[in-house]
Design a protein around this motif. Structure first.
Motif, PDB file in Angstrom:
ATOM      1  N   ASP A 136      35.419  27.510   3.628  1.00  0.00           N
ATOM      2  CA  ASP A 136      36.217  28.737   3.504  1.00  0.00           C
ATOM      3  C   ASP A 136      35.337  29.888   3.032  1.00  0.00           C
ATOM      4  OD1 ASP A 136      39.135  27.951   3.985  1.00  0.00           O
ATOM      5  OD2 ASP A 136      38.485  26.406   2.581  1.00  0.00           O
ATOM      6  N   TYR A 137      34.415  29.568   2.136  1.00  0.00           N
ATOM      7  CA  TYR A 137      33.507  30.579   1.575  1.00  0.00           C
ATOM      8  C   TYR A 137      32.079  30.227   1.989  1.00  0.00           C
ATOM      9  CZ  TYR A 137      37.556  31.709  -1.313  1.00  0.00           C
ATOM     10  OH  TYR A 137      38.813  32.063  -1.735  1.00  0.00           O
ATOM     11  N   TYR A 138      31.288  31.232   2.301  1.00  0.00           N
ATOM     12  CA  TYR A 138      29.921  30.991   2.755  1.00  0.00           C
ATOM     13  C   TYR A 138      29.090  32.253   2.543  1.00  0.00           C
ATOM     14  CZ  TYR A 138      31.273  33.741   6.863  1.00  0.00           C
ATOM     15  OH  TYR A 138      31.703  34.741   7.688  1.00  0.00           O
ATOM     16  N   GLY A 139      27.785  32.054   2.539  1.00  0.00           N
ATOM     17  CA  GLY A 139      26.872  33.194   2.499  1.00  0.00           C
ATOM     18  C   GLY A 139      26.803  33.907   1.162  1.00  0.00           C
ATOM     19  N   THR A 140      27.345  33.275   0.095  1.00  0.00           N
ATOM     20  CA  THR A 140      27.300  33.883  -1.239  1.00  0.00           C
ATOM     21  C   THR A 140      26.901  32.823  -2.262  1.00  0.00           C
ATOM     22  OG1 THR A 140      29.617  33.385  -1.733  1.00  0.00           O
ATOM     23  CG2 THR A 140      29.149  35.480  -0.619  1.00  0.00           C
ATOM     24  N   PRO A 141      26.374  33.239  -3.423  1.00  0.00           N
ATOM     25  CA  PRO A 141      25.958  32.265  -4.437  1.00  0.00           C
ATOM     26  C   PRO A 141      27.105  31.419  -4.983  1.00  0.00           C
ATOM     27  CG  PRO A 141      24.965  34.412  -4.854  1.00  0.00           C
ATOM     28  CD  PRO A 141      25.977  34.615  -3.770  1.00  0.00           C
ATOM     29  N   ASN A 142      28.332  31.939  -4.934  1.00  0.00           N
ATOM     30  CA  ASN A 142      29.461  31.190  -5.492  1.00  0.00           C
ATOM     31  C   ASN A 142      30.252  30.432  -4.432  1.00  0.00           C
ATOM     32  OD1 ASN A 142      30.554  33.416  -4.260  1.00  0.00           O
ATOM     33  ND2 ASN A 142      32.135  33.757  -5.822  1.00  0.00           N
ATOM     34  N   ALA A 143      29.721  30.331  -3.206  1.00  0.00           N
ATOM     35  CA  ALA A 143      30.443  29.659  -2.116  1.00  0.00           C
ATOM     36  C   ALA A 143      30.769  28.215  -2.469  1.00  0.00           C
ATOM     37  CB  ALA A 143      29.620  29.721  -0.830  1.00  0.00           C
ATOM     38  N   PHE A 144      29.816  27.502  -3.062  1.00  0.00           N
ATOM     39  CA  PHE A 144      30.036  26.094  -3.412  1.00  0.00           C
ATOM     40  C   PHE A 144      31.191  25.954  -4.393  1.00  0.00           C
ATOM     41  CE2 PHE A 144      29.004  22.610  -6.460  1.00  0.00           C
ATOM     42  CZ  PHE A 144      29.291  21.549  -5.623  1.00  0.00           C
ATOM     43  N   ALA A 145      31.157  26.720  -5.469  1.00  0.00           N
ATOM     44  CA  ALA A 145      32.198  26.629  -6.498  1.00  0.00           C
ATOM     45  C   ALA A 145      33.576  26.968  -5.918  1.00  0.00           C
ATOM     46  CB  ALA A 145      31.864  27.551  -7.669  1.00  0.00           C
ATOM     47  N   GLU A 146      33.637  27.989  -5.075  1.00  0.00           N
ATOM     48  CA  GLU A 146      34.921  28.405  -4.493  1.00  0.00           C
ATOM     49  C   GLU A 146      35.467  27.348  -3.529  1.00  0.00           C
ATOM     50  OE1 GLU A 146      36.782  30.894  -5.272  1.00  0.00           O
ATOM     51  OE2 GLU A 146      35.400  31.852  -6.664  1.00  0.00           O
ATOM     52  N   ASN A 147      34.586  26.758  -2.741  1.00  0.00           N
ATOM     53  CA  ASN A 147      35.037  25.727  -1.798  1.00  0.00           C
ATOM     54  C   ASN A 147      35.519  24.473  -2.524  1.00  0.00           C
ATOM     55  OD1 ASN A 147      34.606  27.137   0.639  1.00  0.00           O
ATOM     56  ND2 ASN A 147      32.437  26.611   0.635  1.00  0.00           N
ATOM     57  N   VAL A 148      34.826  24.097  -3.592  1.00  0.00           N
ATOM     58  CA  VAL A 148      35.248  22.933  -4.392  1.00  0.00           C
ATOM     59  C   VAL A 148      36.624  23.186  -4.996  1.00  0.00           C
ATOM     60  CG1 VAL A 148      34.774  21.614  -6.494  1.00  0.00           C
ATOM     61  CG2 VAL A 148      32.935  22.081  -4.871  1.00  0.00           C
ATOM     62  N   LYS A 466      28.358  32.835  11.243  1.00  0.00           N
ATOM     63  CA  LYS A 466      28.814  32.183  10.016  1.00  0.00           C
ATOM     64  C   LYS A 466      27.811  31.084   9.691  1.00  0.00           C
ATOM     65  CE  LYS A 466      32.713  29.825   7.817  1.00  0.00           C
ATOM     66  NZ  LYS A 466      34.149  29.448   7.910  1.00  0.00           N
ATOM     67  N   THR A 467      27.081  31.257   8.594  1.00  0.00           N
ATOM     68  CA  THR A 467      26.016  30.331   8.211  1.00  0.00           C
ATOM     69  C   THR A 467      26.479  29.442   7.068  1.00  0.00           C
ATOM     70  OG1 THR A 467      25.179  32.118   6.820  1.00  0.00           O
ATOM     71  CG2 THR A 467      24.094  31.783   8.939  1.00  0.00           C
ATOM     72  N   SER A 468      25.995  28.203   7.051  1.00  0.00           N
ATOM     73  CA  SER A 468      26.355  27.304   5.950  1.00  0.00           C
ATOM     74  C   SER A 468      25.336  26.195   5.812  1.00  0.00           C
ATOM     75  CB  SER A 468      27.750  26.705   6.180  1.00  0.00           C
ATOM     76  OG  SER A 468      27.797  25.950   7.368  1.00  0.00           O
ATOM     77  N   LEU A 469      25.227  25.690   4.598  1.00  0.00           N
ATOM     78  CA  LEU A 469      24.362  24.547   4.277  1.00  0.00           C
ATOM     79  C   LEU A 469      25.197  23.545   3.503  1.00  0.00           C
ATOM     80  CD1 LEU A 469      21.667  23.025   3.875  1.00  0.00           C
ATOM     81  CD2 LEU A 469      21.217  24.504   1.913  1.00  0.00           C
ATOM     82  N   ALA A 470      25.418  22.373   4.108  1.00  0.00           N
ATOM     83  CA  ALA A 470      26.221  21.313   3.470  1.00  0.00           C
ATOM     84  C   ALA A 470      25.431  20.013   3.495  1.00  0.00           C
ATOM     85  CB  ALA A 470      27.558  21.144   4.189  1.00  0.00           C
ATOM     86  N   PRO A 471      24.606  19.782   2.491  1.00  0.00           N
ATOM     87  CA  PRO A 471      23.789  18.560   2.478  1.00  0.00           C
ATOM     88  C   PRO A 471      24.644  17.304   2.288  1.00  0.00           C
ATOM     89  CG  PRO A 471      22.987  20.204   0.896  1.00  0.00           C
ATOM     90  CD  PRO A 471      24.350  20.623   1.325  1.00  0.00           C
ATOM     91  N   GLY A 472      24.067  16.173   2.675  1.00  0.00           N
ATOM     92  CA  GLY A 472      24.761  14.908   2.487  1.00  0.00           C
ATOM     93  C   GLY A 472      24.481  14.266   1.154  1.00  0.00           C
ATOM     94  N   LEU A 492      18.996  34.093   3.939  1.00  0.00           N
ATOM     95  CA  LEU A 492      19.470  34.125   5.327  1.00  0.00           C
ATOM     96  C   LEU A 492      20.931  33.694   5.459  1.00  0.00           C
ATOM     97  CD1 LEU A 492      16.398  32.720   7.327  1.00  0.00           C
ATOM     98  CD2 LEU A 492      17.129  35.104   7.070  1.00  0.00           C
ATOM     99  N   GLY A 493      21.596  33.497   4.319  1.00  0.00           N
ATOM    100  CA  GLY A 493      23.006  33.137   4.348  1.00  0.00           C
ATOM    101  C   GLY A 493      23.281  31.650   4.343  1.00  0.00           C
ATOM    102  N   PHE A 494      22.239  30.821   4.287  1.00  0.00           N
ATOM    103  CA  PHE A 494      22.430  29.370   4.248  1.00  0.00           C
ATOM    104  C   PHE A 494      22.564  28.898   2.802  1.00  0.00           C
ATOM    105  CE2 PHE A 494      20.680  29.989   8.477  1.00  0.00           C
ATOM    106  CZ  PHE A 494      21.464  29.136   9.240  1.00  0.00           C
ATOM    107  N   ASN A 495      23.555  29.462   2.129  1.00  0.00           N
ATOM    108  CA  ASN A 495      23.859  29.035   0.760  1.00  0.00           C
ATOM    109  C   ASN A 495      24.576  27.695   0.780  1.00  0.00           C
ATOM    110  OD1 ASN A 495      24.115  32.136   1.030  1.00  0.00           O
ATOM    111  ND2 ASN A 495      23.664  31.851  -1.148  1.00  0.00           N
ATOM    112  N   LEU A 496      24.451  26.972  -0.301  1.00  0.00           N
ATOM    113  CA  LEU A 496      25.176  25.711  -0.451  1.00  0.00           C
ATOM    114  C   LEU A 496      26.677  25.969  -0.379  1.00  0.00           C
ATOM    115  CD1 LEU A 496      25.159  22.641  -1.241  1.00  0.00           C
ATOM    116  CD2 LEU A 496      25.326  23.438  -3.629  1.00  0.00           C
ATOM    117  N   VAL A 497      27.379  25.236   0.507  1.00  0.00           N
ATOM    118  CA  VAL A 497      28.833  25.381   0.606  1.00  0.00           C
ATOM    119  C   VAL A 497      29.571  24.128   0.150  1.00  0.00           C
ATOM    120  CG1 VAL A 497      28.727  27.083   2.469  1.00  0.00           C
ATOM    121  CG2 VAL A 497      28.894  24.628   3.038  1.00  0.00           C
ATOM    122  N   GLY A 498      28.856  23.008   0.011  1.00  0.00           N
ATOM    123  CA  GLY A 498      29.495  21.775  -0.416  1.00  0.00           C
ATOM    124  C   GLY A 498      28.641  20.586  -0.040  1.00  0.00           C
TER     125      GLY A 498
END
Length: 892
Positions: A136-148, A466-472, A492-498
């Motif tokens: 839902d959230y991407y490309g920002t430093p708080n994307a991970f926290a917001e998606n969780v 829409k860029t995203s980085l979701a490691p396993g 480049l917008g590949f912030n951690l999303v989850g």
């Protein structure tokens, strides 16, 4: 057999004691057993040696062991063997409904006068919550926290139910959300390579093996663990101590020579192998890799290949244990005693790779690793590989068949309230995601190095991407941060999303409304680029008709260009600060650069720290409180967890096919209908029957969540059957989506509504299809929903392995056409279908007659072969399903 790990038969004569690091273990000596039946063990493929040990240990009968000797004679077999895995692995999309089934089975056993506590896992089960996070959230430093935060809000009912299962059932553990993808967690932590169990005061050691409720369970084959994906239905049977019956498989040997050259990645290798093996047709077969090329492949590279086994159609893609295995166990901070046990046990049992001794295979393919080219796969199948140099031209050629009326490559359409325009072939999603590649540090670090070079050259991501980085795994973040490369990916917008499957499973989240509207209004063929394993149409996002699989660095590169129409091999990406053209080759990392950063950035402490408290979870997970009860207290108002109706009827076992008389055709499908088509995992369309149901329950569209997250509620899943926006029922010429013609009133309507109309009048249903019916994910609801819609049989040209098994497990007959194709039948959907069995009983591979009565009164008869392979599977059909059989047994 109960929960005992060995039989009470002859196998006990082969128990042998070994001492390793001061510990005493008992093993089942397969060398001695093989010698006693005059079997040349080292001629057997390594994967079959593991099955030989399994049969020796859980069955022990000489006639069962002799089947392997017979296999060597013909390099194939029609014989049935039992397989009892050491454990079961589940992800939450398929794991939660499996636990729902167990809870429902407890109710059913109790209702029939039995002890509900008998419904309990008898072997270890791990459920990893990894499929629920959405972008839902991407490309920002708080994307991970917001998606969780959004993930927990949406899925609290499911998480509470999972926690209830953890306390209600023995041998059942839950890995909390935010930890990683189940296959990567399995590879890096859960797998033991050699399993141990205390029994009667003795420690037994035997090969780690498993089945998983996700087709990519095969990833762990890369580290020498035999396992594969099954439907949740089969997994439940294994949990409850039922050995899985299987045909001793053909084994295709793939000889690898040479080594990867220069800029070629493991992703390029696996896409080449996928194309090669799909062409070979390895469905239902084991694939085993050998040759001197293995010496240059890390466990991460091997796991990347094994992960894609479902994509090339094989049951598994196996690599034997060797020095790389031991090296990987040290890297991932495994216990030293366990590492010694793995090496000594596998060497003693002839399970250690011996390059000089080549086993005998059913057939052999060869691949020279020095010949590979940079590759992608798309626009809608993993096996449709194209080279990087040919990708733009390939898309241009396929555009007319992909488009819905607009195949113009020149025109760009302004996106409202922005300063940019988009057109056909523009990339709107670029996602580094999926266990396939995020488990491989070399390609992840390559993506980071490319991002760094791109930033330094003055390049940036296109604003419509829409860029995203979701490691396993959380370890990925550790080494990206330590190397200093995460900063450039962020830029480049590949912030951690989850930490989860996200885009690869269809949890890509929404595009910006103005971009979605521009795509819809102008009928654009928008593109997704992802480092995943599946790109079936309609899976990644409903508005990206074309999707391409690519390595992580290529995902970053396409985010920079924003278009699939640019030839990255020859066209420039952009200009630097001095106006100089920048090409991909200018910023692509060399193998030496990647190796240097890898050596400096990855260590065993990262794995030890991140997996030290793997079952604890964050504070929000810890705050979920549940009460232990023997049976679950169902909430009838819940739209996530409901008691399924599988046991509302409990007929006596029967061979009778009279219930498939004058059946109507619910749908006619072409080739390669996937389980995503049959039971989608992603977006719930606002106009679908499932949406109508949710709205009636007071759920707003913003809270629909996904089909995958609602698999614990049969009302949603039944309405979601065949609801993929891209599925094509040939009864409704030219129309996409889950619709059919109700032959009772000749009206077009949703497949769900038509099925319910037929059900009211007790009219049985059948489905016709072409080749590879049910390819894709091991999705048990694709079979469950088929059953609950009232479909008695699916008649196709061929079936994919897991879906065939799931249909059988739900009592639905899978039948293949013998002397004709679907096209030869010239069906329009108005026909009446009757199945006739000349035998008194249903038997494996039964020949049946299909009587087709047409509207004009003419009658045709075609021959079918029942795709039920073993006596155990016949029992499932007779009883109505695996679940009915188990409940019946535990109610006695």
């Amino acid at each position: 057999m109960g929960n005992r790990l060995f039989s009470d038969f002859k196998s006990l004569d082969y128990v042998k004691e070994i001492a390793i690091s001061g510990n005493i273990y008992r093993i089942f000596d397969i060398n001695k057993a093989a010698k006693d039946i005059d079997l040349e063990l080292k001629r057997l493929p390594y994967s079959l040696r593991i099955l030989f040990e399994n049969v020796l240990r859980i069955n022990g009968k000489k006639e069962s062991l002799l089947l392997f000797k017979q296999w060597l004679k013909n390099k194939k077999s029609d014989a049935e063997i039992p397989f009892m895995p050491a454990r079961v692995l589940m992800q939450d999309f398929s794991g939660v409904p499996a636990i729902v089934d167990l809870a429902a089975m407890r109710d059913a056993v109790k209702k029939r006068g039995g002890n509900p506590l008998k419904i309990n896992p008898l072997i270890p089960v791990d459920l990893v919550i990894d499929h629920s996070v959405q972008v839902d959230y991407y490309g920002t430093p708080n994307a991970f926290a917001e998606n969780v935060k959004m993930e927990v809000q949406r899925n609290i009912e499911r998480y509470r139910f999972s926690k209830w299962g953890q306390v209600a059932f023995d041998n059942f553990r839950v890995v909390p959300p935010g930890t990683g993808i189940c296959h990567q967690v399995n590879l890096e932590y859960l797998s033991k390579i050699v399993w141990t169990k205390e029994e009667d005061g003795t420690t037994f050691a035997y090969p780690d093996s498993l089945v998983g409720t996700d087709s990519h369970t095969t990833m762990v084959n890369g580290v020498g663990v035999l396992g594969w994906g099954v439907g949740g239905i089969e997994a439940e049977a294994a949990m409850l101590g039922q050995p899985l019956s299987m045909i001793l498989p053909e084994v295709i040997g793939v000889k690898l020579t040479g080594s990867l050259q220069g800029i070629i990645t493991a992703t390029d290798l696996v896409l080449t192998i996928t194309q090669m093996l799909r062409k070979k047709n390895v469905i239902g077969k084991f694939v085993e890799f050998y040759g001197e090329g293995l010496d240059s492949l890390s466990i991460a590279d091997r796991a990347t290949i094994s992960n894609m086994s479902p994509e090339f159609g094989a049951t598994c893609g196996f690599f034997p244990t060797d020095n790389e295995t031991i090296k990987y166990l040290h890297l991932t901070a495994r216990d030293l005693d366990r590492i010694r046990l793995v090496e000594e046990y596998n060497k003693l049992q002839s399970l250690w790779r011996e390059p000089a001794i080549i086993p005998e295979y059913t057939d052999i393919l060869e691949l020279d690793l020095t010949t590979l080219d940079t590759s992608l796969a798309g626009p809608k199948r993993p096996q449709d590989r194209t080279t990087l140099a040919n990708c733009a031209a390939s898309f241009k050629k396929q555009l007319p068949s992909l488009s819905k009326g607009n195949s113009d490559l020149e025109t760009k359409y302004p996106v409202p309230n922005t300063n940019f325009a988009i057109g056909n072939g523009d990339v709107v999603i670029a996602a580094i995601t999926s266990c396939t590649n995020t488990s491989n540090p070399s390609v992840m670090l390559a993506a980071g190095i490319l991002a760094k070079k791109a930033i330094k050259a003055g390049l940036s991501t296109k604003p419509w991407v829409k860029t995203s980085l979701a490691p396993g795994s959380q370890v990925v973040t550790e080494y990206l941060v330590k190397s200093g490369l995460q900063k450039y990916l962020d830029d480049l917008g590949f912030n951690l999303v989850g930490y989860g499957c996200t885009t690869c499973i269809g949890n890509s989240g929404p595009l910006k409304p103005e971009i979605e509207n521009t795509i819809i209004k102008n009928k654009l063929v928008a593109v997704s680029i992802l480092s995943g394993n599946r790109n079936f149409e309609g899976r990644i996002h409903p508005f990206t008709i074309a999707s391409y699989l690519a390595s992580p660095p290529l995902v970053v590169a396409y985010a920079l260009t924003g278009s699939i129409n640019i030839d990255l091999k020859h066209d420039f990406l952009g200009k630097d600060q001095n106006g100089k053209d920048i090409y991909l080759k200018d910023i692509w990392p060399s193998a030496q650069e990647v190796r240097k950063v890898l050596d400096e950035s990855l260590n065993a402490k990262m794995f030890k720290d991140k997996y030290n408290q793997v079952f604890i979870g964050d504070q929000e997970w810890q705050n979920i409180k549940v009460i232990k009860t023997d049976t679950y207290s169902w909430d009838k108002k819940s739209t996530y967890i409901n008691n399924p109706p599988f046991f509302e009827e409990f007929p006596e076992p029967s061979d009778d096919l009279q219930n498939i008389k004058s059946a109507r055709i619910l749908a006619i499908f072409g080739d390669s209908v996937t389980t995503d088509h049959i039971s989608p995992a992603g977006n719930i369309s606002k106009t679908s029957p499932a949406a109508k149901y949710l709205i009636e329950q007071g759920i707003e569209p913003k809270d629909f969540n996904s089909y995958g997250s609602r698999r614990g509620n049969h009302e949603v899943m039944l309405r979601g059957a065949f609801a993929n926006s891209r599925i094509k029922n040939l009864m409704c010429d030219g129309i996409e989506g889950g619709v059919t013609i109700n032959q009772l009133n000749k009206q077009q309507m949703s497949i769900y509504d038509a099925a319910m109309a037929y059900k009211e009048q007790a009219i049985p249903l059948v489905i016709f299809a072409g080749k590879e019916y049910g390819c894709g994910s091991s999705r048990d609801w694709a079979a469950k929903a088929t059953n609950l819609l009232g479909v008695k049989a699916v008649i196709a040209e061929s079936f994919e392995r897991i879906h065939r098994s799931n249909l059988v497990g739900m009592g639905v007959l899978p039948l293949i056409l013998v002397n004709c194709t679907l096209q030869d039948l010239k069906l329009n959907g108005a026909e009446y279908i009757t199945l006739q069995n000349s035998n008194k009983e249903i038997k494996p591979y039964n020949k049946l007659n299909c009587i087709i009565e047409r509207k004009d009164g003419t009658i045709d008869t075609v021959e079918l072969i029942l795709q039920v392979f073993t006596d155990s599977e016949i029992n499932y059909i007779q009883c109505g399903s695996i679940m009915h059989l188990v409940v019946r047994n535990f109610s006695k």
